[in-house]
Design a protein around this motif. Structure first.
Motif, PDB file in Angstrom:
ATOM      1  N   ALA A  32      -5.110 -10.269 -22.594  1.00  0.00           N
ATOM      2  CA  ALA A  32      -4.838 -11.171 -23.715  1.00  0.00           C
ATOM      3  C   ALA A  32      -5.199 -12.615 -23.387  1.00  0.00           C
ATOM      4  N   THR A  33      -4.727 -13.119 -22.252  1.00  0.00           N
ATOM      5  CA  THR A  33      -4.940 -14.531 -21.930  1.00  0.00           C
ATOM      6  C   THR A  33      -6.376 -14.835 -21.534  1.00  0.00           C
ATOM      7  N   ILE A  34      -7.024 -13.910 -20.856  1.00  0.00           N
ATOM      8  CA  ILE A  34      -8.381 -14.164 -20.395  1.00  0.00           C
ATOM      9  C   ILE A  34      -9.371 -14.154 -21.568  1.00  0.00           C
ATOM     10  N   VAL A  35      -9.137 -13.292 -22.550  1.00  0.00           N
ATOM     11  CA  VAL A  35     -10.017 -13.242 -23.722  1.00  0.00           C
ATOM     12  C   VAL A  35      -9.792 -14.456 -24.615  1.00  0.00           C
ATOM     13  N   SER A  36      -8.540 -14.906 -24.741  1.00  0.00           N
ATOM     14  CA  SER A  36      -8.249 -16.086 -25.560  1.00  0.00           C
ATOM     15  C   SER A  36      -9.047 -17.287 -25.080  1.00  0.00           C
ATOM     16  N   THR A  37      -9.131 -17.443 -23.772  1.00  0.00           N
ATOM     17  CA  THR A  37      -9.857 -18.569 -23.200  1.00  0.00           C
ATOM     18  C   THR A  37     -11.347 -18.484 -23.497  1.00  0.00           C
ATOM     19  N   ALA A  38     -11.872 -17.284 -23.507  1.00  0.00           N
ATOM     20  CA  ALA A  38     -13.316 -17.095 -23.683  1.00  0.00           C
ATOM     21  C   ALA A  38     -13.757 -17.066 -25.140  1.00  0.00           C
ATOM     22  N   MET A  39     -12.832 -16.931 -26.097  1.00  0.00           N
ATOM     23  CA  MET A  39     -13.209 -16.715 -27.488  1.00  0.00           C
ATOM     24  C   MET A  39     -14.066 -17.824 -28.096  1.00  0.00           C
ATOM     25  N   PRO A  40     -13.822 -19.117 -27.818  1.00  0.00           N
ATOM     26  CA  PRO A  40     -14.732 -20.129 -28.370  1.00  0.00           C
ATOM     27  C   PRO A  40     -16.181 -19.912 -27.939  1.00  0.00           C
ATOM     28  N   ALA A  41     -16.392 -19.562 -26.675  1.00  0.00           N
ATOM     29  CA  ALA A  41     -17.759 -19.310 -26.187  1.00  0.00           C
ATOM     30  C   ALA A  41     -18.333 -18.042 -26.819  1.00  0.00           C
ATOM     31  N   ILE A  42     -17.502 -17.025 -26.998  1.00  0.00           N
ATOM     32  CA  ILE A  42     -17.964 -15.782 -27.612  1.00  0.00           C
ATOM     33  C   ILE A  42     -18.376 -16.024 -29.061  1.00  0.00           C
ATOM     34  N   SER A  94     -13.980  -1.871 -22.503  1.00  0.00           N
ATOM     35  CA  SER A  94     -14.290  -3.133 -21.832  1.00  0.00           C
ATOM     36  C   SER A  94     -15.781  -3.255 -21.543  1.00  0.00           C
ATOM     37  N   ILE A  95     -16.374  -2.164 -21.062  1.00  0.00           N
ATOM     38  CA  ILE A  95     -17.814  -2.174 -20.789  1.00  0.00           C
ATOM     39  C   ILE A  95     -18.594  -2.455 -22.072  1.00  0.00           C
ATOM     40  N   LEU A  96     -18.227  -1.766 -23.149  1.00  0.00           N
ATOM     41  CA  LEU A  96     -18.935  -1.928 -24.417  1.00  0.00           C
ATOM     42  C   LEU A  96     -18.761  -3.336 -24.982  1.00  0.00           C
ATOM     43  N   CYS A  97     -17.567  -3.933 -24.827  1.00  0.00           N
ATOM     44  CA  CYS A  97     -17.333  -5.299 -25.321  1.00  0.00           C
ATOM     45  C   CYS A  97     -18.323  -6.283 -24.706  1.00  0.00           C
ATOM     46  N   SER A 102     -22.867  -8.616 -31.736  1.00  0.00           N
ATOM     47  CA  SER A 102     -22.380  -9.278 -32.942  1.00  0.00           C
ATOM     48  C   SER A 102     -20.868  -9.224 -32.941  1.00  0.00           C
ATOM     49  N   MET A 103     -20.246 -10.060 -33.767  1.00  0.00           N
ATOM     50  CA  MET A 103     -18.786 -10.068 -33.831  1.00  0.00           C
ATOM     51  C   MET A 103     -18.262  -8.740 -34.372  1.00  0.00           C
ATOM     52  N   GLU A 104     -19.013  -8.120 -35.309  1.00  0.00           N
ATOM     53  CA  GLU A 104     -18.584  -6.842 -35.860  1.00  0.00           C
ATOM     54  C   GLU A 104     -18.536  -5.766 -34.783  1.00  0.00           C
ATOM     55  N   TRP A 105     -19.561  -5.732 -33.933  1.00  0.00           N
ATOM     56  CA  TRP A 105     -19.573  -4.748 -32.851  1.00  0.00           C
ATOM     57  C   TRP A 105     -18.468  -5.034 -31.828  1.00  0.00           C
ATOM     58  N   LEU A 106     -18.213  -6.308 -31.559  1.00  0.00           N
ATOM     59  CA  LEU A 106     -17.146  -6.664 -30.621  1.00  0.00           C
ATOM     60  C   LEU A 106     -15.796  -6.178 -31.141  1.00  0.00           C
ATOM     61  N   ILE A 107     -15.556  -6.358 -32.432  1.00  0.00           N
ATOM     62  CA  ILE A 107     -14.300  -5.895 -33.028  1.00  0.00           C
ATOM     63  C   ILE A 107     -14.185  -4.378 -32.917  1.00  0.00           C
ATOM     64  N   ALA A 108     -15.277  -3.665 -33.179  1.00  0.00           N
ATOM     65  CA  ALA A 108     -15.264  -2.200 -33.070  1.00  0.00           C
ATOM     66  C   ALA A 108     -14.938  -1.757 -31.649  1.00  0.00           C
ATOM     67  N   ILE A 166     -20.837 -17.414 -15.013  1.00  0.00           N
ATOM     68  CA  ILE A 166     -21.725 -16.257 -15.140  1.00  0.00           C
ATOM     69  C   ILE A 166     -21.756 -15.646 -16.544  1.00  0.00           C
ATOM     70  N   GLY A 167     -20.910 -16.122 -17.465  1.00  0.00           N
ATOM     71  CA  GLY A 167     -21.003 -15.653 -18.839  1.00  0.00           C
ATOM     72  C   GLY A 167     -19.740 -14.966 -19.329  1.00  0.00           C
ATOM     73  N   TRP A 168     -19.527 -15.010 -20.666  1.00  0.00           N
ATOM     74  CA  TRP A 168     -18.297 -14.468 -21.244  1.00  0.00           C
ATOM     75  C   TRP A 168     -18.201 -12.954 -21.090  1.00  0.00           C
ATOM     76  N   GLN A 169     -19.329 -12.272 -20.916  1.00  0.00           N
ATOM     77  CA  GLN A 169     -19.310 -10.813 -20.785  1.00  0.00           C
ATOM     78  C   GLN A 169     -18.427 -10.365 -19.628  1.00  0.00           C
ATOM     79  N   TYR A 170     -18.391 -11.165 -18.564  1.00  0.00           N
ATOM     80  CA  TYR A 170     -17.638 -10.779 -17.367  1.00  0.00           C
ATOM     81  C   TYR A 170     -16.126 -10.911 -17.560  1.00  0.00           C
ATOM     82  N   VAL A 171     -15.711 -11.563 -18.640  1.00  0.00           N
ATOM     83  CA  VAL A 171     -14.290 -11.587 -18.983  1.00  0.00           C
ATOM     84  C   VAL A 171     -13.798 -10.164 -19.239  1.00  0.00           C
TER      85      VAL A 171
END
Length: 500
Positions: A32-42, A94-97, A102-108, A166-171
């Motif tokens: 929860a906390t690690i994704v919240s931090t990365a969301m603006p970049a995502i 997590s791997i797929l995220c 796109s944001m739609e795929w991330l939500i899925a 290294i990028g938001w993907q690694y979150v």
């Protein structure tokens, strides 16, 4: 199923099992906390800012509706296969995220993550209840609670570091080796002796509960956004959710091996613990969601300082959880819970009394008291619930308590958000300044950055800050009411300790 707790408690590998469980809980807690931090970049990379909130809601939705299902399945088939399934699904999500384009795929993909996450916390907590006796659980549950404090402190820092380097993907990908390591530890050291017999899987109950909560949570998330609260659509969704839930209750009352054994709710300790956990979920989300906005927008502090005020809660929670382990043995669960309830009320009172001139230290102190209250009550409740039921009900009973807290948080987001928005609009409409009269709720976004505040006219800035302060006082007044109700309910807990 007649599985002997003694077989588990004699396991010489308990420290390794505990380490694996704590690692699994850390993976789920830090998400929860690690994704919240990365969301603006995502959001900047993927676009689709209008779907921003669904990245969180999709995960919360599925992790909430699946908690009870996993809890019952673990009672039927054992803890190890169920947490393995959940963790595997979580890691696949997590791997797929990380590969979302796109944001739609991330939500899925977050839906997939959430379905798996629903197994991690309740089953990990149940495993500890299996391998330790009551006195030991009191101490060990304190250690488990500390995982949440550590993850809350590490999450934002680690998320920011990964995004900047290294990028938001690694979150999302940072969880993978940790999750795999926890599963390896559980499969090597946890030896479950499950009686082999045919079980009835409550698939109809699972479908009814999932459908009911999905409709309800969709209404709570989208209410006031894409679905008007007074619209026919909202009324239809509410009716549908109610009908489905009533059907779920009727089915559970008559089915063999129900997913939610309502018999456990006849135990007064479990009933009160679960209702207080629901209230605590509302309380905790009301503070964690809106305190940073107050500190940043009204106190005009940096995001780092706003984070510090919440970190104080994350520090108080694990410290109190560890102390609770000792208090449960010395003074019993009733007095320990009562002290925790009083601490929640003290923290809520401090929030209601908070003024912008008091500064972030006041906010941090208020958060700390709430954290102490949560640490004492949650630890007491889990130990009490696990001691009040047998092995074959422990998974469902533990999951029910966690489910109630998650449900409280989900309901609280919608309830308190609606109260805040209504208060803001009322402040704008009642202003004597015509420019302020024309503002909508989105205008407060300008308060949340230094650049935004500097771009505002002085009168508009003062009006926005006053409206935000008034609105959040309304939110914290509700939080105080919830805390007082929780304390009153705790007074009705049986004073006699639960036997192990």
């Amino acid at each position: 199923m007649n599985t002997s707790d003694a077989n588990f408690k004699q396991n010489k590998y308990r420290p390794f099992i505990l380490a694996s469980v704590m690692l699994a809980m850390f993976v789920g807690a830090i998400e929860a906390t690690i994704v919240s931090t990365a969301m603006p970049a995502i959001a900047a990379d993927l676009g689709g800012f209008e779907l921003y909130s669904w990245v969180f809601s999709s995960y919360l939705l599925m992790s909430t509706v699946t908690v009870l299902i996993y809890g019952k399945l673990s009672d039927l088939f054992g803890r190890k296969p169920v947490i393995t399934f959940g963790m595997t699904l979580f890691l696949i999500g997590s791997i797929l995220c990380g590969f979302a384009e796109s944001m739609e795929w991330l939500i899925a993909f977050r839906f997939i993550q959430g379905i798996g996450a629903g197994a991690v916390l309740p089953i990990a907590t149940t495993i500890v209840g299996d391998i330790y006796n009551k006195e030991e659980r009191a101490k060990i549950q304190g250690y488990l609670s500390s995982v949440w404090g550590i993850s809350a402190i590490m999450g934002p820092a680690l998320g920011g570091l990964l995004v900047d380097t290294i990028g938001w993907q690694y979150v999302f990908w940072v969880n993978i080796p940790l999750g795999i390591l926890s599963l390896i530890g559980l499969w090597i050291f946890l030896d479950e002796k499950i009686e082999k017999k045919k079980h009835h899987i409550d698939s109809k109950g699972a479908i009814l509960l999932t459908a009911s909560l999905t409709v309800l949570l969709y209404l709570l998330v989208e209410g006031g956004v894409t679905v008007g609260w007074t619209s026919l659509t909202a009324a239809g969704l509410l009716i549908a959710a109610s009908v489905l839930f009533i059907q779920f209750i009727k089915h559970e009352m008559k089915t063999e091996e129900p997913m939610m054994p309502f018999s456990i709710w006849k135990n007064r300790s479990i009933l009160i613990a679960n209702i207080v956990s629901l209230a605590a979920g509302i309380l905790i989300i009301g503070i964690s969601s809106y305190l940073p906005a107050f500190v940043t927008g009204v106190m005009e502090q940096s995001a780092r300082v706003a984070g510090f005020t919440l970190t104080a809660m994350s520090i108080g929670w694990p410290i109190a959880a560890v102390i609770a382990g000792k208090l449960l043995i010395r003074i019993g669960y009733y007095r320990t819970s009562l002290i925790g309830g009083c601490s929640l009320v003290v923290g809520a009172v401090l929030f209601v009394l908070m003024e912008p001139s008091y500064g972030p230290w006041w906010a941090a102190m208020s958060s700390f008291f709430v954290g102490v209250g949560m640490g004492l009550t949650t630890t007491s409740f889990i130990v009490t619930i696990q001691s009040a039921v047998s092995w074959n009900l422990r998974g469902a009973a533990t999951a029910a308590n966690i489910f109630m807290r998650n449900l409280g948080s989900t309901v609280g987001v919608a309830l308190l958000g609606g109260i805040l928005n209504a208060s803001l609009l009322n402040s704008f409409r009642s202003s004597t300044n015509e420019n302020v009269n024309e503002l909508d709720v989105n205008a407060v976004n300008e308060l949340l950055t230094k650049e935004g505040r500097s771009s505002l006219d002085g009168d508009i800035l003062n009006a926005l800050q006053q409206a935000m302060s008034t609105g959040l006082k309304s939110v914290y007044a509700i939080v105080l009411v919830i805390a007082v109700i929780s304390l009153i309910l705790i007074l009705f807990l049986p004073k006699k300790d639960i036997p192990s």
